[in-house]
Scaffold this motif. Structure first.
Motif, PDB file in Angstrom:
ATOM      1  N   ALA A 108     -50.534 -36.307  64.227  1.00 38.39           N
ATOM      2  CA  ALA A 108     -49.120 -36.544  63.915  1.00 38.39           C
ATOM      3  C   ALA A 108     -48.308 -36.816  65.174  1.00 38.39           C
ATOM      4  CB  ALA A 108     -48.536 -35.345  63.173  1.00 38.39           C
ATOM      5  N   ASN A 109     -48.830 -36.407  66.307  1.00 37.43           N
ATOM      6  CA  ASN A 109     -48.112 -36.581  67.562  1.00 37.43           C
ATOM      7  C   ASN A 109     -47.679 -38.034  67.756  1.00 37.43           C
ATOM      8  OD1 ASN A 109     -47.640 -37.102  70.426  1.00 37.43           O
ATOM      9  ND2 ASN A 109     -48.402 -35.038  70.786  1.00 37.43           N
ATOM     10  N   TRP A 110     -48.606 -38.977  67.688  1.00 43.09           N
ATOM     11  CA  TRP A 110     -48.272 -40.382  67.929  1.00 43.09           C
ATOM     12  C   TRP A 110     -47.547 -41.000  66.732  1.00 43.09           C
ATOM     13  CZ3 TRP A 110     -51.924 -43.752  71.338  1.00 43.09           C
ATOM     14  CH2 TRP A 110     -52.087 -43.130  72.582  1.00 43.09           C
ATOM     15  N   HIS A 111     -47.901 -40.583  65.511  1.00 48.18           N
ATOM     16  CA  HIS A 111     -47.167 -41.090  64.347  1.00 48.18           C
ATOM     17  C   HIS A 111     -45.677 -40.774  64.486  1.00 48.18           C
ATOM     18  CE1 HIS A 111     -50.590 -42.354  62.030  1.00 48.18           C
ATOM     19  NE2 HIS A 111     -51.126 -41.157  61.978  1.00 48.18           N
ATOM     20  N   GLU A 112     -45.383 -39.556  64.883  1.00 47.45           N
ATOM     21  CA  GLU A 112     -43.982 -39.136  64.970  1.00 47.45           C
ATOM     22  C   GLU A 112     -43.282 -39.817  66.137  1.00 47.45           C
ATOM     23  OE1 GLU A 112     -44.167 -34.879  64.998  1.00 47.45           O
ATOM     24  OE2 GLU A 112     -44.590 -34.770  62.844  1.00 47.45           O
ATOM     25  N   ARG A 113     -43.999 -40.054  67.235  1.00 43.46           N
ATOM     26  CA  ARG A 113     -43.388 -40.780  68.345  1.00 43.46           C
ATOM     27  C   ARG A 113     -43.034 -42.207  67.918  1.00 43.46           C
ATOM     28  NH1 ARG A 113     -46.802 -40.442  73.721  1.00 43.46           N
ATOM     29  NH2 ARG A 113     -45.159 -41.921  74.301  1.00 43.46           N
ATOM     30  N   GLU A 114     -43.892 -42.834  67.159  1.00 42.57           N
ATOM     31  CA  GLU A 114     -43.612 -44.185  66.674  1.00 42.57           C
ATOM     32  C   GLU A 114     -42.412 -44.186  65.724  1.00 42.57           C
ATOM     33  OE1 GLU A 114     -46.499 -45.914  64.036  1.00 42.57           O
ATOM     34  OE2 GLU A 114     -46.119 -47.915  64.840  1.00 42.57           O
ATOM     35  N   CYS A 115     -42.377 -43.198  64.836  1.00 45.62           N
ATOM     36  CA  CYS A 115     -41.275 -43.107  63.876  1.00 45.62           C
ATOM     37  C   CYS A 115     -39.956 -42.836  64.600  1.00 45.62           C
ATOM     38  CB  CYS A 115     -41.588 -42.001  62.863  1.00 45.62           C
ATOM     39  SG  CYS A 115     -40.561 -42.028  61.400  1.00 45.62           S
ATOM     40  N   PHE A 116     -40.006 -41.993  65.609  1.00 44.08           N
ATOM     41  CA  PHE A 116     -38.819 -41.721  66.422  1.00 44.08           C
ATOM     42  C   PHE A 116     -38.372 -42.984  67.146  1.00 44.08           C
ATOM     43  CE2 PHE A 116     -37.650 -40.794  70.911  1.00 44.08           C
ATOM     44  CZ  PHE A 116     -36.342 -40.400  70.690  1.00 44.08           C
ATOM     45  N   ASP A 117     -39.309 -43.700  67.725  1.00 47.86           N
ATOM     46  CA  ASP A 117     -38.984 -44.889  68.497  1.00 47.86           C
ATOM     47  C   ASP A 117     -38.347 -45.965  67.627  1.00 47.86           C
ATOM     48  OD1 ASP A 117     -38.872 -46.916  70.339  1.00 47.86           O
ATOM     49  OD2 ASP A 117     -41.002 -46.964  70.784  1.00 47.86           O
ATOM     50  N   LEU A 118     -38.942 -46.238  66.487  1.00 43.54           N
ATOM     51  CA  LEU A 118     -38.523 -47.387  65.686  1.00 43.54           C
ATOM     52  C   LEU A 118     -37.460 -47.057  64.650  1.00 43.54           C
ATOM     53  CD1 LEU A 118     -41.994 -49.079  65.214  1.00 43.54           C
ATOM     54  CD2 LEU A 118     -40.275 -49.474  66.991  1.00 43.54           C
ATOM     55  N   MET A 119     -37.383 -45.787  64.216  1.00 48.08           N
ATOM     56  CA  MET A 119     -36.408 -45.421  63.187  1.00 48.08           C
ATOM     57  C   MET A 119     -35.350 -44.439  63.684  1.00 48.08           C
ATOM     58  SD  MET A 119     -37.271 -47.097  60.415  1.00 48.08           S
ATOM     59  CE  MET A 119     -36.977 -46.302  58.851  1.00 48.08           C
ATOM     60  N   GLY A 120     -35.602 -43.823  64.822  1.00 52.14           N
ATOM     61  CA  GLY A 120     -34.619 -42.903  65.384  1.00 52.14           C
ATOM     62  C   GLY A 120     -34.607 -41.532  64.748  1.00 52.14           C
ATOM     63  N   ILE A 121     -35.683 -41.147  64.094  1.00 54.06           N
ATOM     64  CA  ILE A 121     -35.761 -39.809  63.497  1.00 54.06           C
ATOM     65  C   ILE A 121     -36.384 -38.860  64.519  1.00 54.06           C
ATOM     66  CG2 ILE A 121     -36.815 -38.429  61.667  1.00 54.06           C
ATOM     67  CD1 ILE A 121     -36.722 -40.968  59.922  1.00 54.06           C
ATOM     68  N   LYS A 122     -35.697 -37.778  64.806  1.00 54.75           N
ATOM     69  CA  LYS A 122     -36.195 -36.800  65.766  1.00 54.75           C
ATOM     70  C   LYS A 122     -37.006 -35.732  65.039  1.00 54.75           C
ATOM     71  CE  LYS A 122     -32.518 -37.467  69.158  1.00 54.75           C
ATOM     72  NZ  LYS A 122     -31.405 -36.824  69.923  1.00 54.75           N
ATOM     73  N   PHE A 123     -38.189 -35.448  65.571  1.00 54.46           N
ATOM     74  CA  PHE A 123     -39.069 -34.465  64.953  1.00 54.46           C
ATOM     75  C   PHE A 123     -38.962 -33.159  65.758  1.00 54.46           C
ATOM     76  CE2 PHE A 123     -40.440 -38.446  63.301  1.00 54.46           C
ATOM     77  CZ  PHE A 123     -40.773 -38.147  61.992  1.00 54.46           C
ATOM     78  N   GLU A 124     -38.295 -32.216  65.165  1.00 54.44           N
ATOM     79  CA  GLU A 124     -38.008 -30.957  65.851  1.00 54.44           C
ATOM     80  C   GLU A 124     -39.295 -30.173  66.095  1.00 54.44           C
ATOM     81  OE1 GLU A 124     -35.272 -29.390  62.996  1.00 54.44           O
ATOM     82  OE2 GLU A 124     -33.524 -30.144  64.086  1.00 54.44           O
ATOM     83  N   GLY A 125     -39.449 -29.718  67.339  1.00 52.96           N
ATOM     84  CA  GLY A 125     -40.640 -28.965  67.708  1.00 52.96           C
ATOM     85  C   GLY A 125     -41.773 -29.828  68.220  1.00 52.96           C
ATOM     86  N   HIS A 126     -41.583 -31.146  68.240  1.00 58.08           N
ATOM     87  CA  HIS A 126     -42.626 -32.036  68.761  1.00 58.08           C
ATOM     88  C   HIS A 126     -42.860 -31.725  70.242  1.00 58.08           C
ATOM     89  CE1 HIS A 126     -44.689 -35.686  70.065  1.00 58.08           C
ATOM     90  NE2 HIS A 126     -44.900 -35.980  68.781  1.00 58.08           N
ATOM     91  N   PRO A 127     -44.121 -31.695  70.683  1.00 59.08           N
ATOM     92  CA  PRO A 127     -44.386 -31.294  72.062  1.00 59.08           C
ATOM     93  C   PRO A 127     -44.036 -32.353  73.103  1.00 59.08           C
ATOM     94  CG  PRO A 127     -46.421 -31.869  70.943  1.00 59.08           C
ATOM     95  CD  PRO A 127     -45.341 -31.872  69.895  1.00 59.08           C
ATOM     96  N   ASP A 128     -43.872 -33.609  72.698  1.00 58.64           N
ATOM     97  CA  ASP A 128     -43.643 -34.661  73.698  1.00 58.64           C
ATOM     98  C   ASP A 128     -43.019 -35.881  73.021  1.00 58.64           C
ATOM     99  OD1 ASP A 128     -43.679 -36.069  76.065  1.00 58.64           O
ATOM    100  OD2 ASP A 128     -45.742 -36.757  75.818  1.00 58.64           O
ATOM    101  N   LEU A 129     -41.803 -35.706  72.523  1.00 57.55           N
ATOM    102  CA  LEU A 129     -41.175 -36.761  71.718  1.00 57.55           C
ATOM    103  C   LEU A 129     -40.567 -37.827  72.631  1.00 57.55           C
ATOM    104  CD1 LEU A 129     -40.741 -37.513  68.757  1.00 57.55           C
ATOM    105  CD2 LEU A 129     -38.490 -36.444  68.902  1.00 57.55           C
ATOM    106  N   ARG A 130     -41.410 -38.770  73.045  1.00 60.15           N
ATOM    107  CA  ARG A 130     -40.972 -39.918  73.851  1.00 60.15           C
ATOM    108  C   ARG A 130     -41.201 -41.199  73.073  1.00 60.15           C
ATOM    109  NH1 ARG A 130     -44.523 -40.816  77.836  1.00 60.15           N
ATOM    110  NH2 ARG A 130     -46.053 -39.377  76.972  1.00 60.15           N
TER     111      ARG A 130
END
Length: 209
Positions: A108-130
């Motif tokens: 989920a780490n990279w899935h969430e980074r992609e979602c954050f990057d392209l949709m702007g959704i922040k995943f709380e507690g993610h270890p490295d949300l870049r």
């Protein structure tokens, strides 16, 4: 083709009464409150055999809708060979957030980074949300509904080339790439521009260009 597993909906609802069936043309699907998302996903992994997070994505329903963003998880059971889809609405339309599922699946780490990057959704507690595709400081999220499909028009970097090709702006980032920024321009304020590839067999590049 795997057999449908509609029982999973009842199993989830028995544990999480706020969960509701979600219309679906293929696999069982369920809506859950954002506050229950991690618990539901853990329940599906630990008691229902959905051990593989195959995909995590999000829906932007448009700036006029509320809730605007929905996060969607697709889970697969490697023992039952069935799928289930789980969806949860973000509570805040302007600053959408969702708890990270990287505590359940490392992928989920990279899935969430992609979602954050392209949709702007922040995943709380993610270890490295870049950001994972665009660069740090890029001001847009290109998969949001308001972002132009062909990219944001931007001036060509060279005025002489623009005068020759009779094109004042060029869309980016889908204009051919690779992408460049004007030398000296802060990347955080730049829009990616397609590298000039306007010269071709029909329009030769001038010697002085």
């Amino acid at each position: 083709m795997t057999a449908p597993n509609a029982d999973v909906i009842s199993a989830v609802q028995a544990q999480f009464p706020a969960a509701t069936p979600r219309p679906s043309a293929d696999h069982p699907a369920i809506n859950v409150p954002a506050a229950d998302a991690i618990a539901v996903l853990r329940f599906l992994r630990d008691t229902q055999g959905y051990d593989y997070l195959t995909d995590l994505t999000a829906i932007d329903w448009s700036a006029e809708k509320s809730p605007r963003f929905t996060v969607v998880w697709h889970l697969y059971s490697s023992t039952k060979h069935v799928w289930v889809r789980v969806a949860a609405d973000c509570l805040d339309d302007a600053n959408p957030t969702m708890p990270t599922t990287s505590v359940l699946w490392a992928g989920a780490n990279w899935h969430e980074r992609e979602c954050f990057d392209l949709m702007g959704i922040k995943f709380e507690g993610h270890p490295d949300l870049r950001r994972i595709l665009m660069w740090d400081g890029y001001p847009y999220h290109p998969l949001r509904k308001e972002f132009p499909l062909a990219g944001i028009p931007t001036d060509l970097p060279d005025a002489e080339i623009a005068a020759e090709v009779k094109v004042g702006t060029i869309a980016a980032p889908m204009a051919g790439g690779p992408f460049v920024a004007t030398p000296g321009e802060p990347m955080s304020e730049a829009e990616p521009r397609a590298k000039d590839e306007s010269w071709n067999e029909r329009r030769e590049k001038p010697e002085n260009a």
